[in-house]
Design an enzyme around this catalytic site. Structure first.
Site, mmCIF file in Angstrom:
data_model
loop_
_atom_site.group_PDB
_atom_site.id
_atom_site.type_symbol
_atom_site.label_atom_id
_atom_site.label_comp_id
_atom_site.label_asym_id
_atom_site.label_seq_id
_atom_site.Cartn_x
_atom_site.Cartn_y
_atom_site.Cartn_z
ATOM 1 N N VAL A 61 -23.855 -74.625 63.851
ATOM 2 C CA VAL A 61 -24.262 -73.642 62.962
ATOM 3 C C VAL A 61 -25.812 -73.495 62.772
ATOM 4 O O VAL A 61 -26.149 -72.802 61.822
ATOM 5 C CB VAL A 61 -23.503 -73.725 61.677
ATOM 6 C CG1 VAL A 61 -21.935 -73.336 61.891
ATOM 7 C CG2 VAL A 61 -23.763 -75.032 61.112
ATOM 8 N N TYR A 66 -23.220 -64.708 66.398
ATOM 9 C CA TYR A 66 -23.341 -63.301 66.533
ATOM 10 C C TYR A 66 -21.766 -62.921 66.758
ATOM 11 O O TYR A 66 -21.585 -63.224 68.028
ATOM 12 C CB TYR A 66 -24.098 -62.590 67.643
ATOM 13 C CG TYR A 66 -25.755 -62.731 67.285
ATOM 14 C CD1 TYR A 66 -26.301 -61.890 66.265
ATOM 15 C CD2 TYR A 66 -26.644 -63.828 67.795
ATOM 16 C CE1 TYR A 66 -27.574 -62.091 65.865
ATOM 17 C CE2 TYR A 66 -27.675 -64.144 67.398
ATOM 18 C CZ TYR A 66 -28.316 -63.186 66.476
ATOM 19 O OH TYR A 66 -29.763 -63.763 66.309
ATOM 20 N N TYR A 147 -27.514 -85.147 52.379
ATOM 21 C CA TYR A 147 -26.281 -84.514 51.976
ATOM 22 C C TYR A 147 -26.506 -84.004 50.824
ATOM 23 O O TYR A 147 -26.064 -82.592 50.704
ATOM 24 C CB TYR A 147 -25.023 -85.284 52.085
ATOM 25 C CG TYR A 147 -23.723 -84.841 51.821
ATOM 26 C CD1 TYR A 147 -23.021 -84.236 52.788
ATOM 27 C CD2 TYR A 147 -23.118 -85.057 50.494
ATOM 28 C CE1 TYR A 147 -21.806 -83.620 52.615
ATOM 29 C CE2 TYR A 147 -21.691 -84.531 50.411
ATOM 30 C CZ TYR A 147 -20.925 -83.801 51.541
ATOM 31 O OH TYR A 147 -19.919 -83.347 51.217
#
Ligand code: NAD
Ligand code: UDP
Length: 321
Positions: A61, A66, A147
């Site tokens: 990611v 698309y 994180y």
């Protein structure tokens, strides 16, 4: 059944993502599961392969995606401290670039988008239990920061897309969740204790074991996800999802040893830097806005999780890896 939708789940081959895919398929939706298998595994969604409404795509990611979908659940991100600290730069990229890419996709499609945020946005909290109004106590330069700050920045992006582009966002702050399909080696406390107890190995307590966490069973959590996603536009969160039952790590270890009938002894190791001393969700908002409260008691959820790991550990090693 609600209207049939095409739903994208990023991180769909992970622990939570795979349970979410199950829930969405069972509700009659089409699911596009996107994962780069960094911490997830095909094994987690193997049972869905071949299902006519399920599709698995290998994709990272941090790169644009698309596709044409109606809704997005953005879960992609390693979640256990060992995994997210293994490649901290990639962790921040996954949270931040991943959020930008998925928000861009949602903007083009005018799709509703859910963000799997975390109780880690509260850091080592000075307010207890933690309500959503608490801004947190986070170290910006420590080993957990990749994180914590990555997830905080992702929340910022979600709310800026909401204000700037009127995007339909849903932000959940997830507290420690456990259940079948946790990775046996990901170092999280529930999986560690169960695997150690089943193998008769020493159960590793970090620090003196007085630090607390609140453990939510995965089925309850996924129910909260789906309820939040079903709220009208404008109900954005952030909303805490977690089980308010609070236990020290010593209490958890004793429960697990007793429930597995193990002869394992406790062993004490140094407390990792910036390890939060206490954590418990204030779920007032989830109760009011989602009519959601966790139902599964710790001993019931632990039994199911112990049975899962018991079976997993009896498999040939190649299948467990
Ligand atoms: P997990 O590690 O099992 O799942 C994360 C999934 O994301 C894995 O399948 C992994 O391969 C995938 N992934 C990682 N980086 C990726 C990338 N760049 N591109 C595509 N896929 C990528 O962890 P989980 O417990 O299922 O957590 C899921 C989400 O929920 C995470 O965003 C996590 O931060 C959040 N969360 C989980 C908990 C918990 O207790 N389980 C608590 C708070 C927040
Ligand atoms: N912990 C522990 N022994 C272990 C693994 C974790 O005592 O083998 C402790 C850890 O230090 C923390 C708590 O358990 O205080 C929860 O750790 P986990 O990694 O599951 O999640 P966190 O909430 O810290 O992200």
């Amino acid at each position: 059944m609600s209207e049939r939708k095409m739903i994208l789940v990023t991180g769909g081959a992970g622990f939570l993502g795979s349970h979410l895919c199950d829930r969405l398929i069972a509700a009659g939706h089409d699911v596009l599961c996107v994962d780069n298998f960094y911490t997830g595994a095909k094994r987690n969604v193997e049972h869905l392969m071949g299902h006519s409404r399920f599709e698995l795509m290998r994709h990272d990611v941090t790169f644009p995606l698309y596709v044409e979908v109606d809704e997005i659940y953005n879960l992609a991100c390693p979640a256990s401290p060992i995994h997210y600290q293994h490649d901290p730069v990639q962790t921040t990229k996954t949270s931040v670039h991943g959020a930008i890419n998925m928000l861009g996709l949602a903007k083009r499609l005018k799709a509703r988008i859910f963000q799997a945020s975390t109780s880690e946005v509260y850091g080592d909290p000075a307010v207890h239990p933690q309500p959503e109004s608490y801004w947190g106590h986070v170290n910006p330069i420590g080993p957990r920061s990749c994180y914590d700050e990555g997830k905080r920045c992702a929340e910022t992006l979600f709310f800026d897309y909401y204000r700037q582009h009127a995007l339909d966002i849903k932000v959940a702050r997830i507290f420690n969740t456990y259940g079948p399909r946790m990775h046996p080696d990901d170092g999280r406390v529930v999986s560690n204790f169960i695997v150690q107890a089943l193998k008769g190995q020493p159960v590793t307590i970090y620090g003196d074991g007085s630090q607390t966490r609140s453990f939510c069973y995965v089925d309850d959590l996924i129910d909260g996800f789906v309820r939040l996603m079903a709220t009208p536009k404008g109900v954005t969160g952030p909303i805490n999802l977690g089980n308010p039952g609070e236990f020290s790590m010593l209490e958890l270890a004793r429960h697990v040893i007793e429930m597995t009938g193990s002869k394992s002894k406790l062993t004490f190791k140094p407390l990792p830097q910036d390890d939060p001393k206490q954590r418990r969700p204030d779920i007032t908002r989830a109760v009011a806005e989602l009519d959601w409260r966790p139902k599964v008691q710790l001993n019931v959820g632990l039994r199911k999780t112990i049975d899962y790991f018991d079976e997993l550990l009896s498999l040939p090693t190649a299948k467990v890896a």
